[in-house]
Design a protein around this motif. Structure first.
Motif: not given
Length: 233
Positions: A93-112
């Motif tokens: 979705n980011l690749a198609q959104s035009g916002q890829k350079d402004r959004i950074t994604l991580f894999h993680g757990d809300a409890e940590n």
């Protein structure tokens, strides 16, 4: 030992979320727009400072992050999710959104949450959780962890299923049974917990029930000045 047990619990929850969303991730946004009510109101209320840093915990497909990035073009956006399946869709979705350079994604757990991000990216002006608190086993701990990541003057925004307190009882019963199929449990004690947290650590919490209680929205601020959010009309 506690760290090992938390890691095992986190791994189990990650596998559960992947099972739940493996067949749904591609159609998640299409179907959820009809009943995840209140997400866009939350985004409109974020109001991050210029060049502020915004984090979504449980970002799913990144739908909210993309919308928020368009609404608030001067901010930086970050998000993480425990489900690898959802993050696959989020990156597409980011690749198609035009916002890829402004959004950074991580894999993680809300409890940590701090473990999901490098040390230099662990302080935020705005943090939000949209319909994911009802799927986090230690939801109270997740809130405490999120508050700890706030910068001075920051805000934690939450929207999730309420108790449908002003809706007919048959509807409430049907909704609860249907949500349980997806391992979603509305947190009926959320308002009380935030009130207790205010007393315990000095946060300031505001509560806005929406759609006759179908969804609940909160803004939590660390000790200091507060800004009221607008009531639903």
């Amino acid at each position: 030992m506690d760290d090992i047990l938390r890691k095992r619990a986190s791994d189990r929850h990650a596998k559960l979320m992947d099972r739940v969303y493996r067949s749904q991730s591609g159609i998640y946004d299409l179907t959820r727009k009809y009943y995840l009510l209140g997400r866009d109101q939350l985004i409109e209320e974020l109001n991050p400072p210029p060049r502020g840093r915004v984090l979504e915990i449980g970002c799913g497909t990144a739908r909210n992050l993309v919308r928020a990035a368009k609404v608030w073009p001067d901010a930086e956006f970050y998000g993480f999710d425990i489900s690898s399946e959802m993050l696959k869709v989020a990156r597409k979705n980011l690749a198609q959104s035009g916002q890829k350079d402004r959004i950074t994604l991580f894999h993680g757990d809300a409890e940590n949450p701090a473990l999901a991000m490098p040390r230099e990216a662990r302080t935020f002006d705005r943090i939000f959780l949209s319909f994911c608190l009802s799927m986090i086993p230690d939801w109270q701990g997740a809130i405490r962890q999120a508050v700890a990541l706030l910068a001075p003057g920051g805000e934690l925004h939450i929207v999730d299923f309420g108790q449908s307190e002003q809706l007919p009882a048959p509807f409430r019963s049907l909704l609860q049974r249907w949500l349980a199929v997806f391992h979603v449990e509305p947190r009926k004690h959320l308002h009380r917990f935030l009130t207790e947290l205010d007393c315990e650590i000095g946060t300031s919490s505001e509560f806005v029930p929406q759609y006759r209680g179908y969804s609940w929205r909160f803004v939590i601020r660390p000790p200091g000045a507060s800004r009221p959010i607008k009531e639903e009309t």
